[in-house]
Design a protein around this motif. Structure first.
Motif, PDB file in Angstrom:
ATOM      1  N   VAL A  14       0.837  -1.200   0.000  1.00  0.00           N
ATOM      2  CA  VAL A  14       0.000   0.000   0.000  1.00  0.00           C
ATOM      3  C   VAL A  14       0.873   1.252   0.000  1.00  0.00           C
ATOM      4  CG1 VAL A  14      -1.713   1.335   1.278  1.00  0.00           C
ATOM      5  CG2 VAL A  14      -1.951  -1.149   1.097  1.00  0.00           C
ATOM      6  N   ALA A  15       1.904   1.254   0.856  1.00  0.00           N
ATOM      7  CA  ALA A  15       2.817   2.396   0.900  1.00  0.00           C
ATOM      8  C   ALA A  15       3.522   2.591  -0.436  1.00  0.00           C
ATOM      9  CB  ALA A  15       3.840   2.219   2.015  1.00  0.00           C
ATOM     10  N   LEU A  16       3.841   1.483  -1.113  1.00  0.00           N
ATOM     11  CA  LEU A  16       4.478   1.574  -2.430  1.00  0.00           C
ATOM     12  C   LEU A  16       3.537   2.225  -3.439  1.00  0.00           C
ATOM     13  CD1 LEU A  16       6.790   0.973  -4.370  1.00  0.00           C
ATOM     14  CD2 LEU A  16       5.842  -1.332  -4.681  1.00  0.00           C
ATOM     15  N   SER A  17       2.259   1.840  -3.393  1.00  0.00           N
ATOM     16  CA  SER A  17       1.282   2.459  -4.302  1.00  0.00           C
ATOM     17  C   SER A  17       1.142   3.942  -4.027  1.00  0.00           C
ATOM     18  CB  SER A  17      -0.081   1.761  -4.152  1.00  0.00           C
ATOM     19  OG  SER A  17      -0.016   0.414  -4.560  1.00  0.00           O
ATOM     20  N   ILE A  18       1.109   4.318  -2.749  1.00  0.00           N
ATOM     21  CA  ILE A  18       1.036   5.729  -2.386  1.00  0.00           C
ATOM     22  C   ILE A  18       2.272   6.466  -2.887  1.00  0.00           C
ATOM     23  CG2 ILE A  18       1.076   7.335  -0.431  1.00  0.00           C
ATOM     24  CD1 ILE A  18      -0.627   5.273   1.114  1.00  0.00           C
ATOM     25  N   GLY A  19       3.450   5.849  -2.700  1.00  0.00           N
ATOM     26  CA  GLY A  19       4.698   6.472  -3.133  1.00  0.00           C
ATOM     27  C   GLY A  19       4.764   6.677  -4.636  1.00  0.00           C
ATOM     28  N   GLN A  20       4.235   5.720  -5.399  1.00  0.00           N
ATOM     29  CA  GLN A  20       4.230   5.860  -6.855  1.00  0.00           C
ATOM     30  C   GLN A  20       3.340   7.021  -7.293  1.00  0.00           C
ATOM     31  OE1 GLN A  20       2.947   1.865  -7.720  1.00  0.00           O
ATOM     32  NE2 GLN A  20       5.023   1.159  -8.170  1.00  0.00           N
ATOM     33  N   LEU A  21       2.162   7.132  -6.666  1.00  0.00           N
ATOM     34  CA  LEU A  21       1.251   8.228  -6.993  1.00  0.00           C
ATOM     35  C   LEU A  21       1.856   9.576  -6.598  1.00  0.00           C
ATOM     36  CD1 LEU A  21      -2.066   6.540  -5.846  1.00  0.00           C
ATOM     37  CD2 LEU A  21      -1.495   7.167  -8.197  1.00  0.00           C
TER      38      LEU A  21
END
Length: 357
Positions: A293-300
């Motif tokens: 989830v944190a990775l998805s947030i970081g990509q956005l």
């Protein structure tokens, strides 16, 4: 979780939507909306406010590798940036669009025909449309400086244009059940007064939700202030230099850059709210987080900043920076974004509160 924007089938449409001016004059945006925009240093901006200095133009790009030259203007549209932020917040909130007792507050009271939501700084309108889909019986009004929202939306929602940086906002007292405002403080000179106006417009027992990003950069968990005090290098000199220049530009425009971290105290200081809940969202920037989830947030977040950096150039030029200085500042910040030597991040400050009965 899909990043695609999905809404329920639209049961109605509007080709025009109202514009609320400070004197409560009413007009309509039609096919020609050019009167609501102005050009500054080659980019299109809203024409209602000179304080809020992010473009509202229609350039679109795809992210490219290697990093594009700062000579290229590769910004996403404001609506696209707005959607990136919206999706990032959804991930942060566990798939929801809000925090706080939204469903309880939107239960109609005795004798009330329907509940009302006011979305201040609606941007591309994604939050307002999602709320209109989730609560189809609720009236949702989204307000912004520029007409970048879709002309087609759920029948229960509408969009209005208004400069919210004024002493009195042109909406009735105790009229709304929910007021939502995010990423607003960079366009508001007197944020305390802004909070008092939100309190006035909310009915007793109504819900206020505030979300403000902190503009102070963070590297490996340490803020710029902490790194300066300890004498440690940031590892992202260009990135930190850009955000310090940005914060100085905001100060020069009368903006209090400390509003995000002081959000809870400012809300408490109004004396108008109970049940004040303050939260922080730690936002990684880039692809270094291991949690999915944190990775998805970081990509956005990375995509948002990749678009945002060149969009800051007109602000720097308007502040008196020479063109080559602004280009160099953005180029070096972009270099740090694309090839970070440390783990960059930022913080969101989130407050929700209920208006006293």
């Amino acid at each position: 979780m899909s990043l695609d924007h999905v809404t329920s089938p639209l049961t109605g449409m509007r080709l025009n939507y109202p514009v609320v001016f400070p004197l409560n004059q009413l007009s309509f945006v039609g096919d020609d909306d050019s009167q609501f925009f102005t050009t500054i240093h080659g980019r299109r901006f809203n024409a209602l406010s000179t304080r809020y200095m992010l473009p509202a133009d229609g350039e679109e790009i795809r992210v490219r590798h290697p990093p594009p030259s700062p000579l290229d203007d590769h910004s996403l549209t404001p609506s696209q940036r707005s959607e990136l932020q919206h999706r990032m917040h959804q991930f942060l909130f566990g798939g929801k669009n809000y925090v706080g007792p939204m469903k309880d507050v939107l239960t109609p009271r005795e004798g009330q025909e329907r509940c009302r939501i006011l979305d201040l700084g609606t941007g591309g309108g994604f939050w307002a449309i999602d709320l209109a889909d989730e609560f189809p019986e609720v009236e949702v009004i989204g307000v912004d400086l520029a007409p970048i929202q879709p002309r087609y939306q759920p029948w229960s929602s509408r969009f209005e244009l208004c400069d919210l940086d004024q002493w009195y906002l042109p909406y009735p007292s105790e009229h709304f059940d929910v007021v939502h405002a995010r990423c607003m403080h960079t366009g508001i000179e007197n944020y305390t007064r802004f909070l008092h106006e939100i309190a006035r417009m909310l009915r007793p027992g109504g819900l206020m939700i505030l979300i403000e990003p902190d503009s102070e950069p963070i590297a490996d968990g340490k803020t710029a202030t902490e790194l300066t005090r300890s004498g440690q290098p940031s590892g992202m000199r260009g990135w930190f230099a850009l955000w310090e220049a940005y914060r100085q530009c905001l100060r020069d425009k009368g903006i209090d850059v400390n509003v995000p971290r002081e959000l809870a105290q400012l809300v408490s200081g109004t004396g108008a709210f109970d049940k004040i809940v303050s939260q922080e969202g730690n936002i990684p920037i880039g692809f270094w987080a291991r949690d999915p989830v944190a990775l998805s947030i970081g990509q956005l977040a990375w995509m948002n900043y990749d678009s945002l950096l060149p969009a800051l150039k007109p602000l720097f030029l308007s502040a008196g920076m020479r063109d080559w200085e602004a280009r160099k500042l953005i180029e070096e910040a972009h270099q740090d974004l694309y090839y970070p030597l440390v783990h960059p991040s930022t913080r969101l400050h989130i407050v929700h509160a209920v208006k006293k009965a």
